[in-house]
Design a protein around this motif. Structure first.
Motif, PDB file in Angstrom:
ATOM      1  N   ASN B  86       0.822  -1.200   0.000  1.00  0.00           N
ATOM      2  CA  ASN B  86       0.000   0.000   0.000  1.00  0.00           C
ATOM      3  C   ASN B  86       0.857   1.250   0.000  1.00  0.00           C
ATOM      4  OD1 ASN B  86      -2.415  -1.354   0.016  1.00  0.00           O
ATOM      5  ND2 ASN B  86      -2.633  -1.325   2.229  1.00  0.00           N
ATOM      6  N   ASP B 150     -10.738   4.799   3.045  1.00  0.00           N
ATOM      7  CA  ASP B 150     -10.065   3.513   2.810  1.00  0.00           C
ATOM      8  C   ASP B 150      -9.849   3.231   1.326  1.00  0.00           C
ATOM      9  OD1 ASP B 150     -10.541   0.090   3.989  1.00  0.00           O
ATOM     10  OD2 ASP B 150      -8.760   1.337   3.761  1.00  0.00           O
ATOM     11  N   THR B 151      -9.482   4.267   0.581  1.00  0.00           N
ATOM     12  CA  THR B 151      -9.148   4.070  -0.827  1.00  0.00           C
ATOM     13  C   THR B 151      -7.785   4.686  -1.088  1.00  0.00           C
ATOM     14  OG1 THR B 151     -10.122   6.182  -1.454  1.00  0.00           O
ATOM     15  CG2 THR B 151     -11.544   4.243  -1.593  1.00  0.00           C
ATOM     16  N   TYR B 152      -7.138   4.188  -2.142  1.00  0.00           N
ATOM     17  CA  TYR B 152      -5.851   4.779  -2.518  1.00  0.00           C
ATOM     18  C   TYR B 152      -6.045   6.243  -2.894  1.00  0.00           C
ATOM     19  CZ  TYR B 152      -3.704   0.148  -2.710  1.00  0.00           C
ATOM     20  OH  TYR B 152      -3.214  -1.090  -2.398  1.00  0.00           O
ATOM     21  N   VAL B 231      -7.976   6.117   6.586  1.00  0.00           N
ATOM     22  CA  VAL B 231      -7.811   4.861   5.882  1.00  0.00           C
ATOM     23  C   VAL B 231      -8.146   3.720   6.812  1.00  0.00           C
ATOM     24  CG1 VAL B 231      -6.120   3.333   4.851  1.00  0.00           C
ATOM     25  CG2 VAL B 231      -6.081   5.733   4.297  1.00  0.00           C
ATOM     26  N   GLU B 234      -7.965  -1.986   4.532  1.00  0.00           N
ATOM     27  CA  GLU B 234      -7.518  -2.473   3.229  1.00  0.00           C
ATOM     28  C   GLU B 234      -6.305  -1.721   2.717  1.00  0.00           C
ATOM     29  OE1 GLU B 234     -10.024  -4.082   0.663  1.00  0.00           O
ATOM     30  OE2 GLU B 234     -10.751  -5.015   2.506  1.00  0.00           O
ATOM     31  N   LYS B 235      -6.410  -0.381   2.797  1.00  0.00           N
ATOM     32  CA  LYS B 235      -5.373   0.423   2.147  1.00  0.00           C
ATOM     33  C   LYS B 235      -4.416   1.015   3.167  1.00  0.00           C
ATOM     34  CE  LYS B 235      -7.728  -0.092  -1.669  1.00  0.00           C
ATOM     35  NZ  LYS B 235      -8.180  -1.457  -1.681  1.00  0.00           N
TER      36      LYS B 235
END
Lengths: 463, 288, 285
Positions: B86, B150-152, B231, B234-235
Motif C-alpha cells: 500500500n 479507505d481508498t488509494y 484509511v 484495506e489500504k
C-alpha cells in the motif's frame, strides 16, 4: 531390501491411520451439528461475510469453516484482522451503514452499538424453531451473567439496566478481574489473603521491599484501566456507583471518595514508579518474568500466559483469589467477547446459522479445550473433563473454585452504568484517578470535577 | 597558544558530536536487536544487549516464510506485506500528483506579478503549518460520504495537503534562482510559452524537482495521522499498519520491531543515497 | 517578472483540490463546533457557542493550553540551540569525515515519527527498558519516564527533539557554510578572536535563518501527534495532553464531534497567528 519395504509399509499404515483418525475427529464435529433438529441447508447457496478479530476463538473456527460450508451450503468469506484494525473497520462499517459484514465480533460493553441500532436483536432468531433447535443449542448452558450483559433494550440507561430486552450478541468468552498473588512471596513474609480492601493495601505495602513491589496492574490512561485493572472491583464493592438511577453522576459520594483515596494510597505505596504507563501487556508480561511483583489484580485471561511453561518463569507459584468483599459484597469487573449480526446485513438468517454453529456446545468446547479460548461462557465446557484437567492444575484447583464462586454467585458482571457513553466515561474517570494518585488533586476535588464532566456526557440522555 | 586552544576545541567538538551520534544511533541499534530476538528474550526482565540468541524468525513470520503458526500468533497471512505494498503504491502516486499540481503554481509565484500574490502564497504555505486535525475530523465523515474512505485515491488526495505546499515552497525558490534571461532569450528566439516552460525552465530546474520529489517522498511515506484517520484496513500504509501487532492476549514486540525496521528502510535508504538533493530541498525551502 | 492574465490557470488545479480537502472540511469543522454532534448518534442540534464556553470554562482546558505551549516552545528552543551547536561543531574546519557525520546526523529526521516514537517508548520502558537498566547499573534509582507527569512531558519532548533537531541542524549548517570565508579573514586580520567572530559575524548573518527555523518548527510542533499518541496517549492523567491530542481523543474516544471541532478550531487560531508572524518575517528579508 525386504526390511526397507516393511518399514515403508508400516510407516504408510501409521500415516494413514493418523490421517483417518483426524478425519474421524472432524467427522464427529459435523455429526454433532447434525443432531440439531433444524434444516442446516435451508439457506444453501447464500454467501456471508464474517469479520473477526484475531483471537483464539476465531482460530478455532478457521479450520472448520469448510465443514460449515459443507454442512449448510453457505459460502463463507472469512476476514481475520488484528485487534486495532478490527475495531476501526467495524465502527466504520457500522457508521456508514454499508452492511459489508454479516457476522461480527463485538464486546458486551459496546452498548453504544446497540443504542445506535448497529447490531441485530437475536431473540427472534433464537425463538424460531425453524432456525434454532433450542434444546440442542441450550441457552441455559450459558452462565447467566455473560449472557445477561448482552441483553438490553437499547434505551434504558442506568446502573444494571442490562438483562431486559433483546439479546444482541452471543458471548463466547468472558474475562473477569481477579486477584493473582505469588504464593511463595506471601509465604516468605507470612502474609495471608486479605479479607478487606484496607487489608489488601496494607499487605501490599508491607510486601514492597527488597526489590519487590506489593502490587501492580495496568495503570495507563485508558478506559480499560479502571474497569479491568482492579479499581472497579473495589469501588463498587464499597457500595459506590458511577451514576444513580436518575443519571446523576455520583462519583464523589463518601464511599467513592474513600475508596479512591485508598486506591491512590495503594498505588503510591506499593506499585512500581512506572505504574501510570503500564499497559495490560506490561501487566501480563511483567507478572511472569522475574520476582518483582507480589500481587496483581488483572484479567483472568492472562492465566493462560502465566501458567504456560514456555513463556512464564513463575508457573505453579501463583495463587488466585477473589478480590476482597466490601460493604456491597464481592464485585468483579468483566468483559465478554461476543458474536452478532450486522443490522444492515442482507443475509441475516444465514448469518444466524453461522452464529448458532460458532457458539454451539461442540464448537465452544473445541475452542476452549484445543484453542485456549478462555475463560469459557458455557457450563458444559467449563465442566468438560479436558478443560477441568487443564484448569484444575492452576493453583491446585483454587482457580476453579474462584471461577465457580464468582459465576454462580454472580459477582462478576457489568458494574458500570449501561449507556452508549460507557467507554468515554471510564476514560475521563481514569484521568481523574490518575490526578489523585499523582497528588495533583484530592480525591474529593478530582471526583467533584469528574461529576461535572460526567454530567455533561450524560446530559443528552436525561429526561 | 592558539594551536593548543584549537586542539582542545577539536577534542571538545569530537566528544560532543560523538555523544550526539551515540544517542542518535542507539534507538536504531535497540530496535534492530529487538527484531532479531525471540519473544521470551524481548520480555526478559533484564534487557539483553548482546548476549541473546539471534533469530531471523521474526522477519520470516512477517512475510510468512515457513510454516504458519498456530494459537495466539498470527496465522494465515500477516497483512504486513499488504501494508508495505500500500505504501509503495500510494507514495509515488502522491508525489507525482503533487509535482503536477505544485510546479505550475511555484513557477507562477516565482515569475509572475499579480495582485494578491503574497496572500495566495500565504494560503498555500498555511496549509502546511496549520494543524491538519481541523480538516481531518470532518473529512472522516466527508470521505465516507464520497466513498473515498479507505481508498488509494483518498489517501493520495489528502497527502496533497502537505505535499503541494512543500513543493511550492521549495520549487518557488528554485525557479526564482533561475536567471530570467535564459527564458527571455528563448522567447526572443521564437519559443512560445509552453516551449519555454517545458524545454527550458523545467529541465533547468531538474535538480530542484528531484530535491522536492525526494523530500515529499520521505514525508509522504512517514505520514501517520492522515492514514490513521482516513484509511481503514484495506489500504492501510505501513506506518499505521505497524501498530497492529497486537493480539487479544499480547503485544508482539519482536514482530513489531522487525516491521519497524522494514518500514523505516525506504525513507532511510533514499535519504542516504540522495542526501545531497534532500539537503538542497530542505535548505532552499527555508533559505531564499 | 511577467504579467499575464492567464496566470490564474497555473493555480486552478491545486486550488480546486484544496477547495475540497481544505476549505470545505474547514467550513464543516467550524459548523461542527457549533453543534452537539456525536459520532454515534444520527441526530444533533445547533448549540451556538456552548461548546466554546464549556471548553474555556473547563478546569482542564488551561492545563491543555499550558502543556501545549510548554511542549511547542520547549522543543523549538531546544532544537534550535542544539541544532546551532551541532552546525557550529560540524563546521569546524579540522573536523574529518564531515559528509559521513552529516548523513548519520540526518537519520532521525528521515525516520517515520511513529517508528521513532515506538523505539523510544521501548527504550523508556520502566521495567525492561535499557535506560532504567543502565541507571540501575550505575547505582541510580530507575525513573518512571512515561509514568509521572514531569518526566512524561520531558520524555515526550525529548522524542520530538530527537526527531527534529536535524532539521535545524541542516539548515543552520547550510547557512553557516554560506558565509563567505573572506568575511572571517578580514575580521581576523582586525584581531577578532573566535568568540567575537561568532557573536558579531556569524550570529547576525544567521539571524534571519534562525528566525525562520524557529517559526517553522514552532508552527509544526503544534501539530505533534505521534510523539504523544504512541507513547502516552496524553497521560499520565493529562500531563502530556496537548490541544491537538485532546481534539483527537474527544473525537475518536468520546465520539463528541462538536467539542472536538471546537478544540481544533482554537488550536488553529493559535497557529494561524504564528504563521502570520512567519510570513511578515520572510517578507522582510
Amino acid at each position: 531390501m525386504k526390511k526397507l519395504r516393511t518399514v515403508v509399509l508400516l510407516v504408510g499404515l501409521f500415516v494413514t491411520v493418523l490421517h483417518l483418525s483426524s478425519l474421524a475427529g472432524d467427522i464427529s464435529m459435523t455429526e454433532e451439528m447434525r443432531k440439531a433438529n433444524i434444516d442446516w441447508r435451508r439457506f444453501s447457496g447464500e454467501k456471508i461475510s464474517v469479520n473477526l478479530s484475531r483471537i483464539p476463538h476465531a482460530e478455532s473456527m478457521l479450520e472448520l469453516i469448510p465443514e460449515f460450508e459443507q454442512l449448510t451450503g453457505i459460502d463463507v468469506d472469512f476476514q481475520l484482522l488484528s485487534d486495532n484494525e478490527y475495531w476501526n473497520k467495524l465502527t466504520l462499517d457500522f457508521a456508514s451503514g454499508a452492511g459489508n459484514f454479516d457476522v461480527v465480533y463485538t464486546n458486551n460493553i459496546m452498548y453504544n452499538y446497540i443504542a445506535a441500532g448497529y447490531v441485530e436483536p437475536l431473540t427472534a432468531y433464537l425463538n424460531d424453531p425453524k432456525l434454532t433447535d433450542l434444546e440442542w443449542y441450550d441457552v441455559d448452558d450459558f452462565f447467566e451473567l455473560p449472557w445477561e450483559t448482552c441483553v438490553w433494550d437499547g434505551k434504558t440507561i442506568g446502573p444494571n439496566t442490562y438483562g431486559i430486552g433483546d439479546v444482541y450478541s452471543i458471548p463466547f468468552t468472558s474475562e473477569s478481574t481477579i486477584m493473582a498473588y505469588r504464593k511463595d512471596i506471601y509465604a516468605k513474609y507470612g502474609m495471608t489473603l486479605p479479607n478487606t480492601w484496607p487489608e489488601l493495601v496494607d499487605i501490599a505495602k508491607k510486601l514492597t521491599r527488597d526489590g519487590v513491589y506489593g502490587f501492580m496492574s495496568r495503570g495507563s490512561r485508558k478506559f480499560s484501566t479502571l474497569m479491568f485493572g482492579g479499581y472497579s472491583n473495589g469501588y463498587f464493592a464499597y457500595g459506590a456507583s458511577d451514576f444513580d438511577k436518575n443519571l446523576n453522576a455520583v462519583f464523589n459520594s463518601p464511599e467513592g471518595v474513600a475508596f479512591t483515596e485508598l486506591w491512590a494510597d495503594l498505588v503510591r505505596g506499593a506499585a512500581p514508579p512506572g505504574y501510570l504507563s503500564f499497559t495490560w501487556e506490561d501487566a501480563r508480561s511483567s507478572f511472569m518474568s522475574g520476582d518483582r511483583y507480589a500481587m496483581t489484580i488483572e484479567g483472568d485471561v492472562f492465566i493462560l500466559s502465566w501458567e504456560n511453561p514456555e513463556l512464564s518463569e513463575v508457573v505453579g507459584k501463583i495463587g488466585y483469589a477473589l478480590t476482597p468483599a466490601g460493604p456491597a459484597g464481592h464485585k468483579n469487573g468483566q468483559v465478554s467477547w461476543s458474536i452478532g449480526i450486522n443490522s444492515k446485513s442482507r443475509h441475516k438468517n444465514a448469518a444466524w446459522l453461522f452464529i448458532q454453529w460458532a457458539t454451539s456446545k461442540p464448537l465452544l468446547l473445541r475452542a476452549t479445550a484445543e484453542f485456549l479460548t478462555f475463560p469459557p461462557t458455557r457450563r458444559s465446557v467449563w465442566l468438560d473433563p479436558s478443560v477441568v484437567e487443564i484448569t484444575g492444575k492452576w493453583d491446585n484447583g483454587n482457580y476453579r473454585k474462584v471461577f465457580t464462586e464468582m459465576t454462580e454467585k454472580k459477582y462478576t458482571g457489568i458494574l458500570w452504568t449501561v449507556s452508549p457513553e460507557m467507554i468515554g466515561l471510564n476514560e475521563i474517570w481514569t484521568e481523574a484517578v490518575h490526578k489523585v494518585i499523582l497528588e495533583q488533586a484530592t480525591a474529593k476535588k478530582a471526583l467533584d470535577t469528574l461529576v461535572e464532566r460526567a454530567n455533561e456526557f450524560m446530559a443528552r440522555y436525561k429526561k | 597558544m592558539e594551536k593548543k586552544a584549537r586542539r582542545l576545541l577539536l577534542v571538545g567538538v569530537y566528544i560532543f558530536l560523538g555523544l550526539y551520534l551515540a544517542i542518535v544511533l542507539f534507538p536504531f541499534y535497540w530496535i534492530f536487536i529487538t527484531s532479531i530476538k525471540t519473544e521470551k528474550d524481548v520480555i526478559a526482565y533484564i534487557p539483553k544487549f548482546f548476549r541473546f540468541e539471534a533469530t531471523l524468525e521474526n522477519y520470516a513470520d512477517l512475510f510468512q516464510i515457513g510454516a504458519p503458526k498456530t494459537t495466539g500468533e498470527f496465522i494465515g497471512k500477516t497483512p504486513f506485506l499488504d501494508y508495505l505494498l500500500n505504501s509503495l503504491k500510494v507514495v509515488p502516486a502522491a508525489v507525482g500528483f503533487s509535482l503536477l499540481l505544485g510546479i505550475p503554481a511555484a513557477y507562477a509565484l516565482a515569475r509572475y506579478r499579480f495582485p494578491g500574490k503574497e496572500k495566495l502564497a500565504f494560503f498555500y504555505i498555511s496549509q502546511y503549518f496549520l494543524p491538519p486535525i481541523i480538516v481531518l475530523l470532518p473529512l472522516y465523515t466527508i470521505y465516507q460520504k464520497f466513498g473515498l474512505y479507505d481508498t488509494y485515491l483518498g489517501l493520495i488526495l489528502i497527502l496533497q495537503l502537505v505535499n503541494v505546499p512543500l513543493t511550492i515552497l521549495v520549487m518557488r525558490g528554485f525557479f526564482a534562482e533561475l536567471p530570467v534571461e535564459i527564458e527571455e532569450s528563448a522567447v526572443i528566439d521564437g519559443c512560445n510559452f509552453w516551449q519555454v516552460l517545458t524545454k527550458i525552465s523545467i529541465p533547468l530546474a531538474a535538480p530542484g524537482i528531484t530535491a522536492t520529489a525526494f523530500l515529499t517522498t520521505v514525508f509522504s511515506w512517514n505520514n501517520f495521522l492522515f492514514a490513521l484517520m482516513l484509511v481503514g484496513t484495506e489500504k492501510m500504509p505501513v506506518t499505521v499498519g505497524m501498530l497492529s501487532f497486537q493480539t487479544y492476549v499480547k503485544v508482539q514486540w519482536n514482530l513489531m520491531a522487525s516491521a519497524a525496521i522494514i518500514a523505516a528502510l525506504p525513507p532511510l535508504v533514499l535519504a542516504f543515497l540522495f542526501q545531497k538533493y534532500l539537503v538542497r530541498g530542505l535548505t532552499l525551502g527555508a533559505i531564499k | 517578472m511577467y504579467k499575464n492574465r492567464r496566470v490564474i490557470l497555473f493555480f486552478i488545479p491545486s486550488l480546486s483540490l484544496f477547495a475540497f480537502i481544505a476549505l470545505y472540511p474547514f467550513g464543516y469543522a467550524v459548523y461542527l463546533s457549533l453543534t452537539d454532534a456525536t459520532l454515534i448518534s444520527p441526530t444533533y442540534s445547533f448549540i451556538w457557542f456552548r461548546n466554546y464556553v464549556k471548553m474555556f470554562l473547563g478546569a482542564d482546558f488551561w492545563v491543555y493550553v499550558k502543556t501545549t505551549f510548554i511542549y511547542s516552545f520547549g522543543v523549538t528552543f531546544i532544537e534550535l540551540f542544539l541544532g546551532l551547536a551541532l552546525a557550529l561543531a560540524l563546521n569546524v574546519t579540522e573536523v574529518r569525515g564531515k559528509k559521513v557525520l552529516r548523513s548519520l546526523m540526518l537519520l532521525p529526521l528521515m525516520l517515520p515519527p511513529v517508528i521513532g516514537t515506538l523505539m523510544w517508548t521501548t527504550i523508556y520502558e520502566p521495567e525492561r527498558g535499557p535506560l532504567n537498566f543502565i541507571l540501575s547499573q550505575l547505582g541510580l534509582r530507575p525513573i518512571s519516564w512515561l509514568g509521572r507527569p514531569v518526566e512524561a512531558l520531558s520524555s515526550v519532548m525529548l522524542i520530538d527533539v530527537y526527531l527534529f533537531t536535524p532539521f535545524a541542524f541542516i539548515i543552520l549548517l547550510a547557512g553557516l557554510q554560506g558565509i563567505s570565508p573572506y568575511i572571517y579573514e578580514s575580521a581576523k586580520l582586525d584581531g577578532a578572536g573566535s568568540w567575537n567572530l561568532f557573536r558579531h559575524i556569524s550570529l547576525p548573518i544567521l539571524n534571519p535563518t534562525l528566525m525562520l527555523v524557529f517559526l517553522i518548527r514552532l508552527a509544526l510542533s503544534f501539530q505533534a501527534f505521534e510523539t504523544i499518541y504512541v507513547s502516552t496517549r496524553g497521560g499520565p492523567a493529562i500531563s502530556t495532553m496537548t490541544l491537538n491530542l485532546q481534539s483527537y481523543t474527544t473525537y475518536f474516544r468520546y465520539y463528541h464531534a462538536g467539542k472536538a471541532a471546537a478544540y481544533a478550531m482554537f488550536l488553529w487560531i493559535i497557529v494561524f497567528g504564528i504563521s502570520n508572524i512567519f510570513m511578515k518575517q520572510t517578507r522582510r528579508t
